[in-house]
Design a protein around this motif. Sequence first.
Motif, mmCIF file in Angstrom:
data_model
loop_
_atom_site.group_PDB
_atom_site.id
_atom_site.type_symbol
_atom_site.label_atom_id
_atom_site.label_comp_id
_atom_site.label_asym_id
_atom_site.label_seq_id
_atom_site.Cartn_x
_atom_site.Cartn_y
_atom_site.Cartn_z
ATOM 1 N N THR A 22 -4.457 2.551 -9.019
ATOM 2 C CA THR A 22 -4.725 3.350 -10.218
ATOM 3 C C THR A 22 -3.585 3.306 -11.221
ATOM 4 O O THR A 22 -3.643 3.959 -12.254
ATOM 5 C CB THR A 22 -5.003 4.821 -9.838
ATOM 6 O OG1 THR A 22 -3.866 5.346 -9.152
ATOM 7 C CG2 THR A 22 -6.241 4.939 -8.980
ATOM 8 N N CYS A 23 -2.547 2.524 -10.928
ATOM 9 C CA CYS A 23 -1.426 2.365 -11.850
ATOM 10 C C CYS A 23 -1.795 1.292 -12.871
ATOM 11 O O CYS A 23 -2.247 0.208 -12.501
ATOM 12 C CB CYS A 23 -0.166 1.953 -11.080
ATOM 13 S SG CYS A 23 1.264 1.669 -12.149
ATOM 14 N N LEU A 24 -1.630 1.586 -14.144
ATOM 15 C CA LEU A 24 -1.972 0.623 -15.186
ATOM 16 C C LEU A 24 -0.922 -0.472 -15.319
ATOM 17 O O LEU A 24 -1.205 -1.535 -15.870
ATOM 18 C CB LEU A 24 -2.136 1.346 -16.528
ATOM 19 C CG LEU A 24 -3.274 2.369 -16.598
ATOM 20 C CD1 LEU A 24 -3.243 3.093 -17.939
ATOM 21 C CD2 LEU A 24 -4.611 1.673 -16.401
ATOM 22 N N ARG A 25 0.302 -0.218 -14.848
ATOM 23 C CA ARG A 25 1.377 -1.203 -15.005
ATOM 24 C C ARG A 25 1.538 -2.124 -13.814
ATOM 25 O O ARG A 25 1.983 -3.250 -13.960
ATOM 26 C CB ARG A 25 2.709 -0.484 -15.262
ATOM 27 C CG ARG A 25 2.675 0.321 -16.531
ATOM 28 C CD ARG A 25 4.008 0.872 -16.968
ATOM 29 N NE ARG A 25 4.897 1.277 -15.911
ATOM 30 C CZ ARG A 25 6.194 1.458 -16.083
ATOM 31 N NH1 ARG A 25 6.740 1.267 -17.257
ATOM 32 N NH2 ARG A 25 6.943 1.846 -15.093
ATOM 33 N N ARG A 26 1.218 -1.664 -12.622
ATOM 34 C CA ARG A 26 1.445 -2.454 -11.417
ATOM 35 C C ARG A 26 0.207 -2.477 -10.545
ATOM 36 O O ARG A 26 -0.434 -1.443 -10.355
ATOM 37 C CB ARG A 26 2.607 -1.881 -10.605
ATOM 38 C CG ARG A 26 3.923 -1.821 -11.347
ATOM 39 C CD ARG A 26 4.510 -3.224 -11.493
ATOM 40 N NE ARG A 26 5.818 -3.180 -12.075
ATOM 41 C CZ ARG A 26 6.089 -3.365 -13.360
ATOM 42 N NH1 ARG A 26 5.112 -3.582 -14.204
ATOM 43 N NH2 ARG A 26 7.318 -3.325 -13.806
ATOM 44 N N ARG A 27 -0.115 -3.620 -10.000
ATOM 45 C CA ARG A 27 -1.250 -3.781 -9.073
ATOM 46 C C ARG A 27 -0.737 -4.397 -7.783
ATOM 47 O O ARG A 27 -0.638 -5.613 -7.668
ATOM 48 C CB ARG A 27 -2.326 -4.683 -9.677
ATOM 49 C CG ARG A 27 -2.999 -4.102 -10.888
ATOM 50 C CD ARG A 27 -4.016 -3.075 -10.475
ATOM 51 N NE ARG A 27 -4.705 -2.586 -11.666
ATOM 52 C CZ ARG A 27 -5.544 -1.610 -11.663
ATOM 53 N NH1 ARG A 27 -5.831 -0.997 -10.551
ATOM 54 N NH2 ARG A 27 -6.114 -1.217 -12.758
ATOM 55 N N TYR A 28 -0.364 -3.550 -6.834
ATOM 56 C CA TYR A 28 0.121 -4.014 -5.542
ATOM 57 C C TYR A 28 -0.800 -3.526 -4.434
ATOM 58 O O TYR A 28 -1.302 -2.410 -4.484
ATOM 59 C CB TYR A 28 1.538 -3.495 -5.248
ATOM 60 C CG TYR A 28 2.590 -3.985 -6.206
ATOM 61 C CD1 TYR A 28 2.819 -5.341 -6.375
ATOM 62 C CD2 TYR A 28 3.364 -3.094 -6.941
ATOM 63 C CE1 TYR A 28 3.787 -5.799 -7.246
ATOM 64 C CE2 TYR A 28 4.334 -3.545 -7.811
ATOM 65 C CZ TYR A 28 4.550 -4.895 -7.962
ATOM 66 O OH TYR A 28 5.505 -5.343 -8.825
ATOM 67 N N GLY A 29 -0.991 -4.366 -3.444
ATOM 68 C CA GLY A 29 -1.752 -3.986 -2.264
ATOM 69 C C GLY A 29 -0.924 -4.306 -1.034
ATOM 70 O O GLY A 29 -0.112 -5.229 -1.050
ATOM 71 N N ALA A 30 -1.129 -3.558 0.030
ATOM 72 C CA ALA A 30 -0.377 -3.764 1.268
ATOM 73 C C ALA A 30 -1.320 -3.759 2.456
ATOM 74 O O ALA A 30 -2.336 -3.060 2.456
ATOM 75 C CB ALA A 30 0.657 -2.654 1.443
ATOM 76 N N VAL A 31 -0.977 -4.561 3.452
ATOM 77 C CA VAL A 31 -1.741 -4.619 4.690
ATOM 78 C C VAL A 31 -0.737 -4.570 5.841
ATOM 79 O O VAL A 31 0.201 -5.355 5.874
ATOM 80 C CB VAL A 31 -2.575 -5.914 4.793
ATOM 81 C CG1 VAL A 31 -3.328 -5.967 6.107
ATOM 82 C CG2 VAL A 31 -3.535 -6.032 3.631
ATOM 83 N N ILE A 32 -0.918 -3.637 6.756
ATOM 84 C CA ILE A 32 -0.079 -3.561 7.953
ATOM 85 C C ILE A 32 -0.878 -4.163 9.099
ATOM 86 O O ILE A 32 -1.990 -3.731 9.375
ATOM 87 C CB ILE A 32 0.322 -2.110 8.274
ATOM 88 C CG1 ILE A 32 1.135 -1.529 7.107
ATOM 89 C CG2 ILE A 32 1.105 -2.058 9.581
ATOM 90 C CD1 ILE A 32 1.456 -0.069 7.263
ATOM 91 N N VAL A 33 -0.273 -5.177 9.733
ATOM 92 C CA VAL A 33 -0.934 -5.898 10.817
ATOM 93 C C VAL A 33 -0.052 -5.840 12.059
ATOM 94 O O VAL A 33 1.156 -6.059 11.985
ATOM 95 C CB VAL A 33 -1.163 -7.379 10.432
ATOM 96 C CG1 VAL A 33 -1.830 -8.134 11.560
ATOM 97 C CG2 VAL A 33 -1.973 -7.477 9.151
ATOM 98 N N LYS A 34 -0.662 -5.530 13.194
ATOM 99 C CA LYS A 34 0.059 -5.512 14.470
ATOM 100 C C LYS A 34 -0.799 -6.222 15.504
ATOM 101 O O LYS A 34 -1.974 -5.872 15.681
ATOM 102 C CB LYS A 34 0.337 -4.072 14.906
ATOM 103 C CG LYS A 34 1.130 -3.968 16.182
ATOM 104 C CD LYS A 34 1.436 -2.519 16.509
ATOM 105 C CE LYS A 34 2.247 -2.446 17.792
ATOM 106 N NZ LYS A 34 2.532 -1.052 18.133
#
Length: 80
Positions: A22-34
Amino acid sequence: MERRDKINYYLDLAEMVSQRGTCLRRRYGAVIVKNDEVISTGYVGAPRGRKNCTDLGVCIRQKLNVPRGERYELCRSVHA
């Protein structure tokens, strides 16, 4: 069709998750994998229940010319 390798599969997943941000300046996604199992995903945005930049249609930090890395409390108080 060739099967996608694991690393690129997880990177593709992170890219897809970033689209929820929902940030207009930054588009980051994260995935935690184990152990080859996705544990969690996440993205940049306001805390649950608060108005976000997408809803407001403007980035308050950008509007007020707040430098990067400073005054993050501003967003929390403005979006409350």
